[in-house]
Design an enzyme around this catalytic site. Structure first.
Site, PDB file in Angstrom:
ATOM      1  N   TYR A 145       2.037 -22.325   6.797  1.00 18.32           N
ATOM      2  CA  TYR A 145       3.454 -22.929   6.772  1.00 18.32           C
ATOM      3  C   TYR A 145       3.963 -21.388   6.916  1.00 18.32           C
ATOM      4  O   TYR A 145       3.690 -20.147   5.943  1.00 18.32           O
ATOM      5  CB  TYR A 145       4.083 -23.114   5.252  1.00 18.32           C
ATOM      6  N   ASP A 240       2.354 -13.111   8.768  1.00 18.67           N
ATOM      7  CA  ASP A 240       3.380 -13.910   7.690  1.00 18.67           C
ATOM      8  C   ASP A 240       2.290 -13.459   5.751  1.00 18.67           C
ATOM      9  O   ASP A 240       1.989 -14.093   5.240  1.00 18.67           O
ATOM     10  CB  ASP A 240       3.363 -14.954   7.935  1.00 18.67           C
ATOM     11  N   LYS A 268      10.076 -12.785  -1.039  1.00 19.62           N
ATOM     12  CA  LYS A 268       9.180 -12.680  -2.743  1.00 19.62           C
ATOM     13  C   LYS A 268       9.687 -11.231  -3.087  1.00 19.62           C
ATOM     14  O   LYS A 268      10.484 -10.996  -3.494  1.00 19.62           O
ATOM     15  CB  LYS A 268       8.031 -13.143  -1.924  1.00 19.62           C
TER      16      LYS A 268
END
Length: 431
Positions: A145, A240, A268
């Protein structure tokens, strides 16, 4: 059973004005039953809901709270930035300092552009790869994802997998045709796809350690193999590292596995808990981004001073205290060994994947190495385990297909509490 009456009332109110009552799908608890908790505050290793219940937090805002909640240095940095105004829409010294720090910690990143979320970072990286190569197609891995950009909602993991919508309505057929998918950990499938689409593939993007179908590590030689394929075929390799960046090591998964991508997406931790994202990589690729080059990407709040302040405090602490990773890994190993003993004791079909301070309990007798094996998990049993743990004050991700994240605030006493809660929960669900 804990009293969650205020959370329940808030959820009912929220459903009147927010789709599904939540602002991100997995928060809805649909995959595990019951109603979501509304969190009022957090400190260190603990969350506190609106009803005053305390929980050991094993999500940590889906990764960024690596030092624990409300870490003093991060809080102080945010207060200082706020006193100067929360936003300018103009360059700041902190943006320069953040760029220098990221480039010093991740060797493959020679230049970096700040954005506002992981989704924005991955969308931008794909556009840059397409513009740089003059090609249209991308390869992604089934179950990985990369945010909710149209190009990525094809065989997506995480929330899309949890709710059974791996291909979202609203994604055009043309976009879907330009997104090629292969199983994670399958080099042969990548080689065949590249051969079949020779000269048409702009980028290959993946989570080097998957977190969005649960924690799934790369097989030995897998990342190295992808690097060779992409280098040979002129494909931009994108890691990613929104989840893994600065969590698995100072230089992320790419440092851990010693494989350099062409572009890296981040998020994050670099916001210290505030909304943020970034993408960066080779100088010649990044210099194609406007205003240095022709590929347009912009954002009013990119490099927001409060997010930069929080992220700088976080990254500086991690850089100055490299031993924190050994400590986190030690805590993870201690907890996982305790959980594995219990799984054996109760003869459950359950296995644990972990890399560093990321891990997932999969309720399946299969070794989880890709999307297909992750989907063999017993989600009903996981839901029972989730609720049993929640009732004992341990807050897990409300989906079988998410990674758990430890923080440095979890000491041995708290780790023992997690193991004990798991033992009682497994005993309850196997009666």
């Amino acid at each position: 059973m804990k009293n969650i009456s205020r959370s329940t009332a808030l959820f009912e109110r929220a459903k009147q004005f927010i789709p599904g009552g939540v602002n991100s799908p997995v928060r809805a608890f649909k995959a595990v039953g019951g109603n979501p908790l509304f969190i009022k505050k957090a400190k260190g290793a603990y969350l506190y809901d609106e009803d005053g219940n305390e929980y050991v937090d094993l999500i940590n805002s889906w990764g960024p709270m690596i030092l624990g909640h409300a870490y003093p240095a991060v809080e102080e940095a945010v207060r200082e930035a706020l006193s100067c105004s929360p936003s300018f829409g103009a360059p700041t010294a902190r943006e320069v300092e953040m760029a220098e720090l990221i480039c010093s910690m991740i060797p493959s990143v020679e230049k970096v552009r700040m954005v506002n979320s992981g989704t924005e970072a991955t969308m931008s990286a794909i556009r840059v790869a397409r513009g740089f190569t003059g090609r249209d197609k991308i390869i992604k891995m089934e179950g990985c994802y990369h945010g909710h950009g149209d190009s990525f909602l094809i065989s997506a993991g995480s929330g899309a997998l949890t709710f059974g919508y791996p291909d979202s309505p609203g994604v055009t057929k043309g976009t879907a045709l330009d997104t090629l998918t292969v199983p994670f950990n399958d080099l042969n499938a990548v080689e065949l796809l590249v051969e079949k689409n020779a000269g048409q593939i702009a980028a290959l993007i993946l989570e080097p350690v998957v977190g969005n179908m649960g924690c799934v590590p790369p097989a030995e030689g897998y990342l190295e193999g992808l690097r060779k394929i992409c280098s040979k075929s002129g494909i931009v390799l994108i890691f990613d590292e929104v989840m893994t960046g600065f969590r698995l090591s100072q230089g992320g998964a790419q440092q851990l596995y010693n494989v350099k991508p062409d572009l890296t997406t981040l998020g994050k931790i670099i916001g210290g808990g505030l909304p943020v994202g970034a993408y960066g990589g080779k100088r010649e690729i990044m210099d194609s981004v406007s205003p240095a080059g022709p590929i347009y990407q912009a954002g009013t709040l990119s490099g927001n001073p409060m997010a930069m302040a929080a992220g700088l405090a976080m990254l500086k602490h991690l850089k100055d205290n490299p031993g924190i990773y050994d400590a986190l890994n030690g805590t993870a190993n201690f907890i996982i060994q305790g959980l594995q003993k219990q799984i054996s004791k109760y003869r459950l079909s359950c296995s644990i994947n972990h890399v560093g301070s990321m891990f997932t309990l999969f309720f399946t007798d299969k070794k989880v190495i890709d999307f297909a094996s992750a989907k063999t998990s017993d989600t009903v049993l996981f839901g029972k385990y989730f609720q049993a743990m929640l009732s004992r004050g341990v807050y897990l991700a409300p989906s079988q297909y998410e990674a758990l994240f430890l923080s440095a605030a979890i000491d041995k006493t708290i780790a023992d509490r997690i193991i004990q809660a798991s033992n009682e929960s497994l005993e309850e669900i196997t009666k």
